[in-house]
Design a protein around this motif. Structure first.
Motif, PDB file in Angstrom:
ATOM      1  N   PRO A   1     -29.636 -32.143  40.756  1.00  0.00           N
ATOM      2  CA  PRO A   1     -30.458 -32.732  41.821  1.00  0.00           C
ATOM      3  C   PRO A   1     -30.887 -31.674  42.824  1.00  0.00           C
ATOM      4  O   PRO A   1     -30.254 -30.634  42.981  1.00  0.00           O
ATOM      5  CB  PRO A   1     -29.528 -33.770  42.466  1.00  0.00           C
ATOM      6  CG  PRO A   1     -28.421 -33.979  41.494  1.00  0.00           C
ATOM      7  CD  PRO A   1     -28.286 -32.703  40.743  1.00  0.00           C
TER       8      PRO A   1
ATOM      9  N   THR B   1     -33.597 -31.275  46.682  1.00  0.00           N
ATOM     10  CA  THR B   1     -34.145 -31.977  47.826  1.00  0.00           C
ATOM     11  C   THR B   1     -35.251 -32.930  47.381  1.00  0.00           C
ATOM     12  O   THR B   1     -36.222 -32.503  46.755  1.00  0.00           O
ATOM     13  CB  THR B   1     -34.701 -30.979  48.862  1.00  0.00           C
ATOM     14  OG1 THR B   1     -33.651 -30.078  49.246  1.00  0.00           O
ATOM     15  CG2 THR B   1     -35.236 -31.701  50.080  1.00  0.00           C
ATOM     16  N   ALA B   2     -35.072 -34.221  47.672  1.00  0.00           N
ATOM     17  CA  ALA B   2     -36.051 -35.254  47.296  1.00  0.00           C
ATOM     18  C   ALA B   2     -36.318 -35.256  45.803  1.00  0.00           C
ATOM     19  O   ALA B   2     -37.430 -35.544  45.352  1.00  0.00           O
ATOM     20  CB  ALA B   2     -37.356 -35.070  48.067  1.00  0.00           C
ATOM     21  N   ARG B   3     -35.297 -34.937  44.992  1.00  0.00           N
ATOM     22  CA  ARG B   3     -35.457 -34.924  43.535  1.00  0.00           C
ATOM     23  C   ARG B   3     -34.178 -35.384  42.873  1.00  0.00           C
ATOM     24  O   ARG B   3     -33.084 -34.912  43.213  1.00  0.00           O
ATOM     25  CB  ARG B   3     -35.810 -33.511  43.057  1.00  0.00           C
ATOM     26  CG  ARG B   3     -36.192 -33.446  41.576  1.00  0.00           C
ATOM     27  CD  ARG B   3     -36.265 -32.011  41.105  1.00  0.00           C
ATOM     28  NE  ARG B   3     -34.936 -31.411  41.038  1.00  0.00           N
ATOM     29  CZ  ARG B   3     -34.724 -30.097  40.895  1.00  0.00           C
ATOM     30  NH1 ARG B   3     -35.739 -29.266  40.864  1.00  0.00           N
ATOM     31  NH2 ARG B   3     -33.480 -29.633  40.818  1.00  0.00           N
ATOM     32  N   LEU B   4     -34.291 -36.330  41.958  1.00  0.00           N
ATOM     33  CA  LEU B   4     -33.141 -36.812  41.214  1.00  0.00           C
ATOM     34  C   LEU B   4     -32.747 -35.816  40.132  1.00  0.00           C
ATOM     35  O   LEU B   4     -33.528 -34.927  39.769  1.00  0.00           O
ATOM     36  CB  LEU B   4     -33.457 -38.168  40.577  1.00  0.00           C
ATOM     37  CG  LEU B   4     -33.872 -39.307  41.514  1.00  0.00           C
ATOM     38  CD1 LEU B   4     -34.204 -40.545  40.700  1.00  0.00           C
ATOM     39  CD2 LEU B   4     -32.758 -39.615  42.507  1.00  0.00           C
TER      40      LEU B   4
END
Length: 341
Positions: free
Chosen positions: A211, A213-216
């Motif tokens: 993962p 920042t702002a990403r799965l």
């Protein structure tokens, strides 16, 4: 000197009213309230309707309207008047009849569908003559207001075992440390056992990305099969301990090895009684399995859950944790890593 107003609606302000109108004239205020406040303040200063219209950039009719409204209702007169809105297209009877099929199975109305959608329900209402026309989005809003979701479903199994209550009571009593109406002693133990099959080793075509920042976490969809294992486990209900092993398959022999693994260690090896709560799987079902376990381990006692009630087995809870935290999504590429992971 200001030109005296010729309007019959004279505006005279108190100090509090002027302060309230000035407060409406601010950059962060609503544009419509700012315009109305400027018209009233200019009228109170003696400006004519034509002069106010030129100053604020509106027609004279607008100035007359808000001068009249303020003279009649003061500050409350500047608020928006109640609007009747567009006449309703659907009667209350139609509003009740249109969503009604959502509470029925489509087959009951001769529809070759497994579930309703808002589009099919709208078509059904039109074909039934309830309404002349209705959009699926309107019907979807009605369904949401009534908390109806006919496109969703939940699977369930009706208990069909005639002895469900009696068998379930034995299992629940064991969880409460009771058997045959008597409390369990310090030398009695309760184990729940189950088998989790077809845990696959998957070699992803691309490595899993962590993962950010702002990403799965990203897991590649395509993979090569690296074989599968079965995971057998026994959960000590009152001590909170788990014993497990991996096998290439399930069956009588793998389950026997799990029982030997547990019954050969303390405190179970010297226990008075060890109750094994099991479902009705083929590797430990029926009187033959009971006799087989008793012959090898005299202190072990099988207790079966009712048919189609394996959810009474607490080992299912442990397996659900394993599924969420270990198996999904699996990162093991070979059977050895899967066995040790």
């Amino acid at each position: 000197m200001p030109v005296p107003s010729t309007s019959p609606y004279r505006v005279e302000l108190t100090a509090d009213e002027r302060a309230a109108l000035v407060a409406l004239i601010r950059p962060t205020g609503q544009a419509r309230m700012l315009l109305r406040a400027r018209i009233v303040l200019a009228a109170a200063d003696g400006a004519s309707n034509a002069g106010i219209a030129r100053a604020v950039g509106v027609c004279e009719d607008t100035v007359r309207k808000w001068r009249r409204r303020y003279a009649a209702g003061r500050l409350a007169g500047l608020s928006d008047a109640r609007r009747s809105g567009r006449p309703p297209r659907f009667s209350p009877v139609q509003r009740a009849e249109v969503p009604a099929p959502a509470c029925e199975l489509p087959a009951s109305r001769g529809m070759p569908l497994s579930r309703w959608s808002s589009f099919e329900l709208a078509c059904e209402a039109i074909e039934a003559g309830i309404v002349v026309d209705i959009s699926p989005s309107t019907l979807a809003r009605w369904l949401a207001r009534d908390a109806l979701k006919p496109w969703q479903y939940r699977s369930w199994i009706a208990p069909r075992a005639p002895d469900f209550a009696s068998k379930a009571q034995v299992v629940l009593d064991l969880y409460a440390r009771v058997f045959d109406g008597q409390p369990l002693g310090p030398g009695d133990y309760v184990l729940c056992s189950d088998e989790k099959t077809s845990i696959q080793a998957r070699c992803r075509c691309h490595p899993t990305l962590p993962p950010g920042t702002a990403r799965l976490m990203r897991v590649e969809h395509e993979y090569d099969r690296g074989g599968s294992l079965a995971y057998l486990a026994a959960w000590d209900v009152h001590r909170g301990r788990v014993f497990g092993r991996c096998e290439t398959t399930t069956g009588i022999a793998p389950f026997g090895r799990l029982v030997e693994q547990v019954m050969s260690i303390e405190p179970y090896a010297s226990a008075n009684r060890v109750f094994w709560v099991l479902d009705n799987g083929s590797s430990h079902r029926g009187h033959a399995a009971i006799n087989r376990m008793t012959n090898h381990w005299p202190t072990a006692r099988m207790v079966h859950t009712p048919v189609h009630a394996s959810w009474l087995n607490q080992c299912e809870i442990y397996f659900s944790v394993v599924q969420r935290k270990v198996v999904t999504p699996t990162t093991s590429t070979t059977l050895p890593t899967l066995r040790t992971g």
